[in-house]
Write a protein that holds these residues in place. Structure first.
Motif, PDB file in Angstrom:
ATOM      1  N   LEU A  97      39.936  -7.449   3.342  1.00 49.97           N
ATOM      2  CA  LEU A  97      39.167  -8.674   3.102  1.00 49.97           C
ATOM      3  C   LEU A  97      37.791  -8.376   2.506  1.00 49.97           C
ATOM      4  CD1 LEU A  97      39.892 -10.452   6.520  1.00 49.97           C
ATOM      5  CD2 LEU A  97      40.931 -11.014   4.309  1.00 49.97           C
ATOM      6  N   ARG A  98      37.629  -7.213   1.896  1.00 52.10           N
ATOM      7  CA  ARG A  98      36.283  -6.782   1.510  1.00 52.10           C
ATOM      8  C   ARG A  98      35.644  -7.706   0.475  1.00 52.10           C
ATOM      9  NH1 ARG A  98      35.901  -1.858   1.238  1.00 52.10           N
ATOM     10  NH2 ARG A  98      37.990  -1.073   1.645  1.00 52.10           N
ATOM     11  N   ASP A  99      36.427  -8.555  -0.214  1.00 50.04           N
ATOM     12  CA  ASP A  99      35.827  -9.521  -1.133  1.00 50.04           C
ATOM     13  C   ASP A  99      35.062 -10.613  -0.393  1.00 50.04           C
ATOM     14  OD1 ASP A  99      38.395 -10.454  -0.177  1.00 50.04           O
ATOM     15  OD2 ASP A  99      38.153 -12.148  -1.567  1.00 50.04           O
ATOM     16  N   ALA A 100      35.368 -10.768   0.913  1.00 49.29           N
ATOM     17  CA  ALA A 100      34.741 -11.846   1.686  1.00 49.29           C
ATOM     18  C   ALA A 100      34.043 -11.368   2.949  1.00 49.29           C
ATOM     19  CB  ALA A 100      35.796 -12.889   2.062  1.00 49.29           C
ATOM     20  N   VAL A 101      34.332 -10.139   3.361  1.00 49.35           N
ATOM     21  CA  VAL A 101      33.826  -9.632   4.643  1.00 49.35           C
ATOM     22  C   VAL A 101      33.236  -8.243   4.458  1.00 49.35           C
ATOM     23  CG1 VAL A 101      34.490  -8.851   6.951  1.00 49.35           C
ATOM     24  CG2 VAL A 101      35.441 -10.969   6.041  1.00 49.35           C
ATOM     25  N   SER A 102      32.065  -8.022   5.043  1.00 48.83           N
ATOM     26  CA  SER A 102      31.441  -6.700   5.064  1.00 48.83           C
ATOM     27  C   SER A 102      31.276  -6.263   6.515  1.00 48.83           C
ATOM     28  CB  SER A 102      30.072  -6.738   4.370  1.00 48.83           C
ATOM     29  OG  SER A 102      29.408  -5.493   4.474  1.00 48.83           O
ATOM     30  N   LEU A 103      32.005  -5.225   6.902  1.00 48.13           N
ATOM     31  CA  LEU A 103      31.942  -4.743   8.284  1.00 48.13           C
ATOM     32  C   LEU A 103      30.677  -3.917   8.477  1.00 48.13           C
ATOM     33  CD1 LEU A 103      33.095  -4.393  11.091  1.00 48.13           C
ATOM     34  CD2 LEU A 103      34.516  -2.505  10.228  1.00 48.13           C
ATOM     35  N   GLN A 104      29.709  -4.512   9.159  1.00 49.37           N
ATOM     36  CA  GLN A 104      28.419  -3.858   9.368  1.00 49.37           C
ATOM     37  C   GLN A 104      28.414  -2.905  10.558  1.00 49.37           C
ATOM     38  OE1 GLN A 104      25.488  -4.382   7.331  1.00 49.37           O
ATOM     39  NE2 GLN A 104      27.199  -5.067   6.061  1.00 49.37           N
ATOM     40  N   GLY A 105      29.397  -3.049  11.467  1.00 50.88           N
ATOM     41  CA  GLY A 105      29.429  -2.169  12.625  1.00 50.88           C
ATOM     42  C   GLY A 105      30.153  -2.827  13.782  1.00 50.88           C
ATOM     43  N   PHE A 106      29.716  -2.481  15.004  1.00 51.71           N
ATOM     44  CA  PHE A 106      30.436  -2.891  16.207  1.00 51.71           C
ATOM     45  C   PHE A 106      29.439  -3.364  17.268  1.00 51.71           C
ATOM     46  CE2 PHE A 106      32.861   0.266  13.936  1.00 51.71           C
ATOM     47  CZ  PHE A 106      34.132  -0.293  13.890  1.00 51.71           C
ATOM     48  N   SER A 107      29.949  -4.152  18.208  1.00 51.99           N
ATOM     49  CA  SER A 107      29.106  -4.650  19.292  1.00 51.99           C
ATOM     50  C   SER A 107      29.888  -4.624  20.593  1.00 51.99           C
ATOM     51  CB  SER A 107      28.632  -6.079  18.998  1.00 51.99           C
ATOM     52  OG  SER A 107      29.706  -7.002  19.076  1.00 51.99           O
ATOM     53  N   PHE A 108      29.148  -4.691  21.692  1.00 56.47           N
ATOM     54  CA  PHE A 108      29.770  -4.846  23.013  1.00 56.47           C
ATOM     55  C   PHE A 108      28.763  -5.489  23.946  1.00 56.47           C
ATOM     56  CE2 PHE A 108      27.886  -0.536  23.278  1.00 56.47           C
ATOM     57  CZ  PHE A 108      27.189  -0.603  24.474  1.00 56.47           C
ATOM     58  N   HIS A 109      29.267  -5.958  25.069  1.00 58.37           N
ATOM     59  CA  HIS A 109      28.408  -6.440  26.152  1.00 58.37           C
ATOM     60  C   HIS A 109      28.997  -5.946  27.464  1.00 58.37           C
ATOM     61  CE1 HIS A 109      25.535  -8.957  28.297  1.00 58.37           C
ATOM     62  NE2 HIS A 109      26.518  -9.184  29.153  1.00 58.37           N
ATOM     63  N   ALA A 136      35.060   4.167  10.366  1.00 59.03           N
ATOM     64  CA  ALA A 136      35.136   2.974   9.529  1.00 59.03           C
ATOM     65  C   ALA A 136      34.625   3.254   8.123  1.00 59.03           C
ATOM     66  CB  ALA A 136      34.347   1.830  10.167  1.00 59.03           C
ATOM     67  N   ARG A 137      33.675   4.137   7.994  1.00 60.14           N
ATOM     68  CA  ARG A 137      33.135   4.449   6.669  1.00 60.14           C
ATOM     69  C   ARG A 137      34.176   5.109   5.774  1.00 60.14           C
ATOM     70  NH1 ARG A 137      27.218   6.818   8.573  1.00 60.14           N
ATOM     71  NH2 ARG A 137      26.489   4.860   9.532  1.00 60.14           N
ATOM     72  N   THR A 138      35.140   5.776   6.368  1.00 61.04           N
ATOM     73  CA  THR A 138      36.190   6.402   5.551  1.00 61.04           C
ATOM     74  C   THR A 138      37.048   5.346   4.851  1.00 61.04           C
ATOM     75  OG1 THR A 138      37.819   6.512   7.362  1.00 61.04           O
ATOM     76  CG2 THR A 138      36.277   8.363   7.132  1.00 61.04           C
ATOM     77  N   LEU A 139      36.999   4.100   5.344  1.00 58.08           N
ATOM     78  CA  LEU A 139      37.712   2.994   4.702  1.00 58.08           C
ATOM     79  C   LEU A 139      36.794   2.188   3.785  1.00 58.08           C
ATOM     80  CD1 LEU A 139      39.846   1.639   7.693  1.00 58.08           C
ATOM     81  CD2 LEU A 139      40.579   3.158   5.846  1.00 58.08           C
ATOM     82  N   GLY A 140      35.560   2.668   3.600  1.00 58.62           N
ATOM     83  CA  GLY A 140      34.636   2.010   2.686  1.00 58.62           C
ATOM     84  C   GLY A 140      33.715   0.989   3.317  1.00 58.62           C
ATOM     85  N   HIS A 141      33.714   0.886   4.637  1.00 59.43           N
ATOM     86  CA  HIS A 141      32.827  -0.075   5.308  1.00 59.43           C
ATOM     87  C   HIS A 141      31.410   0.491   5.434  1.00 59.43           C
ATOM     88  CE1 HIS A 141      36.326  -2.403   6.262  1.00 59.43           C
ATOM     89  NE2 HIS A 141      36.847  -1.474   7.040  1.00 59.43           N
ATOM     90  N   PRO A 142      30.379  -0.367   5.374  1.00 60.12           N
ATOM     91  CA  PRO A 142      29.008   0.140   5.604  1.00 60.12           C
ATOM     92  C   PRO A 142      28.843   0.718   7.011  1.00 60.12           C
ATOM     93  CG  PRO A 142      28.970  -2.036   4.580  1.00 60.12           C
ATOM     94  CD  PRO A 142      30.389  -1.776   4.961  1.00 60.12           C
ATOM     95  N   ALA A 143      29.225  -0.046   8.035  1.00 56.75           N
ATOM     96  CA  ALA A 143      29.231   0.400   9.436  1.00 56.75           C
ATOM     97  C   ALA A 143      27.946   1.129   9.815  1.00 56.75           C
ATOM     98  CB  ALA A 143      30.455   1.274   9.703  1.00 56.75           C
ATOM     99  N   THR A 144      26.819   0.408   9.747  1.00 57.81           N
ATOM    100  CA  THR A 144      25.515   1.010  10.035  1.00 57.81           C
ATOM    101  C   THR A 144      24.809   0.373  11.222  1.00 57.81           C
ATOM    102  OG1 THR A 144      24.458  -0.516   8.470  1.00 57.81           O
ATOM    103  CG2 THR A 144      25.148   1.644   7.613  1.00 57.81           C
ATOM    104  N   LYS A 145      25.516  -0.464  12.011  1.00 58.34           N
ATOM    105  CA  LYS A 145      24.857  -1.156  13.122  1.00 58.34           C
ATOM    106  C   LYS A 145      25.729  -1.100  14.375  1.00 58.34           C
ATOM    107  CE  LYS A 145      22.942  -4.615   9.902  1.00 58.34           C
ATOM    108  NZ  LYS A 145      21.544  -4.158   9.851  1.00 58.34           N
TER     109      LYS A 145
END
Length: 452
Positions: free
Chosen positions: A188-200, A223-232
């Motif tokens: 979905l990279r044309d519409a979604v940018s995976l910035q990272g992960f969260s938890f509570h 995740a970066r190996t799939l081209g995601h920014p994943a910086t947060k």
């Protein structure tokens, strides 16, 4: 006085502004202007200090990060205006919360949108303002992507991880669903940018937060190996607060029994009113904890990852108190029952089957004086309900509360003021009164008219 059932004092830890205001004529000026009902006092300068301390803790460990105020902790607008500084933002979970943040000067890029099963309206408004979205489920991810395409936007998202310690939680993505969502984000990279992960995480353990954050560093790298920014990485809220001193809390917990409480209502579970470390010190403990052979701060920095925090209670710690005018008192066994204007729903811990335990403070009409005998009293609301009780514990006060006196509950800004407030009996909700260096004013939702 029967000392066999006398509970030990639990004086609240307070910031200097609070007792100073109580001892001044300003509190009576506010009470007269409000017109006889309860009210809350809030102090944005203390919020600003707490925020500065948290940002300072990140900076001291050379950790890039953002502190998002968990807005659900307190609805006042005054806090939001403090969150417009660099490194700060607001965490919201509804359209009204998001609109309130935007209306008080927050840019969308400084707003995180959390909560499960978000409405289309919330997703649409979040995408329009380019907020950071925490995605909780696979179907929500598909809805986000579809709306982003319609708007011609790219949604910046975090995937919420279900903690391994809470496999039955209704929040977050289980490991197999998480892996699938990471792959789907690539599609979905044309519409979604995976910035990272969260938890509570429930509870207030810095070690658990550090170790799960360390695991998410690995997820970001994968995740970066799939081209995601994943910086947060967002570690949510749950930064601890200490309401009372350690020795007072330990003595209270050690000796607590039913005789201290009206009708023997000794709550089975309460907030841990003393904890260590708290606030900024807890952030430091998280960042310095060893994960995989290095402090978490080093792991984050080496991976180029920003740490996001979502504290609520910790940011409003010491930044407010609640005031209830006394209507009268009467005897009940070995203690009094003091009735105040308003409802216990404005001190929300009671409505969780628990008890707000820091000692209330009696502010006497005409000023402090030593003409009374010390008494024990519980404090009840003015509704027709037997369980409308603000303080079941029989607390010791310097004199019997009289009509026209004020009962002040310290440090109530974190969840207590408005989480369960209600207009029952058609009573107005207690207003929030902002105190600052220039005087006081009632909190207003939108400040545009105040800007010169």
């Amino acid at each position: 006085m029967n000392t066999t059932t006398l509970s030990p004092p639990l004086p609240a830890i307070e910031r200097p502004w609070a007792p100073k205001l109580r001892d001044s004529g300003v509190l009576w000026e506010i009470a007269r202007a409000i017109g006889g009902g309860p009210f809350h006092v809030i102090h944005p300068a203390t919020f600003a200090d707490n925020l500065g301390d948290l940002l300072g803790a990140l900076a001291a460990e050379c950790t890039p990060g953002t502190v998002y105020y968990g807005k659900k902790a307190n609805k006042a607008a005054a806090w939001l205006r403090e969150c417009t500084r660099p490194g700060a933002g607001v965490d919201v979970a509804s359209v009204p919360e998001l609109a309130h943040a935007l209306g008080n000067g927050l840019r969308g890029e400084s707003i995180g949108v959390t909560g499960a099963a978000k409405s289309d309206g919330l997703l649409w408004l979040s995408l329009r303002h380019r907020c950071l979205l925490a995605v909780d489920a696979a179907d929500e991810l598909e809805r986000v992507a579809a709306l982003a395409r319609d708007l011609g936007e790219t949604a910046e998202v975090l995937l919420r991880v279900r903690p391994p310690t809470a496999p039955a939680s209704r929040f977050g993505l289980a490991p197999d669903h998480l892996a699938a969502a990471v792959r789907r984000c690539a599609e979905l990279r044309d519409a979604v940018s995976l910035q990272g992960f969260s938890f509570h995480l429930d509870g207030y353990d810095p070690v658990a937060r550090a170790e799960l954050a360390g695991e998410l560093v690995g997820l970001c790298l994968d995740a970066r190996t799939l081209g995601h920014p994943a910086t947060k990485i967002s570690i949510g809220g749950g930064l601890a607060v200490a309401y009372v001193a350690a020795e007072d809390w330990h003595r209270f917990e050690r000796d607590r029994h039913d005789g201290w409480f009206h009708a023997g209502r000794n709550p089975g579970r309460t907030y841990p009113y003393h904890q260590e470390p708290v606030g900024a010190a807890m952030v430091t403990a998280i960042l310095r904890h060893d994960v995989g052979g290095a402090p978490l701060a080093d792991r984050l920095r080496a991976a180029g990852i920003e740490l996001l925090l979502e504290p609520g209670r910790a940011l409003v710690d010491g930044a407010g108190f609640s005031v209830f005018p006394v209507l009268g008192s009467k005897p009940s066994g070995d203690h009094l029952i003091t009735t105040v204007a308003g409802l216990s729903m404005s001190l929300s811990e009671q409505w969780k089957g628990s008890e707000f335990l820091p000692d209330p403070v009696l502010v006497r009409a005409g000023g402090p004086r030593d003409d009374g005998e010390r008494v024990r009293t519980s404090v009840v609301g003015s509704s027709c309900m037997e369980y409308d009780v603000l303080t079941w514990r029989a607390v010791e006060l310097p004199a019997a509360p009289a009509t026209g006196d004020l009962i002040v509950y310290p440090n109530t800004a974190g969840y207590q003021m408005d989480k369960n407030e209600s207009g029952f009996h058609q009573l107005p909700l207690p207003p929030k009164v902002v105190v600052d260096g220039t005087g006081w004013h009632v909190d207003t939702d939108y400040p545009i008219q105040e800007i010169r």
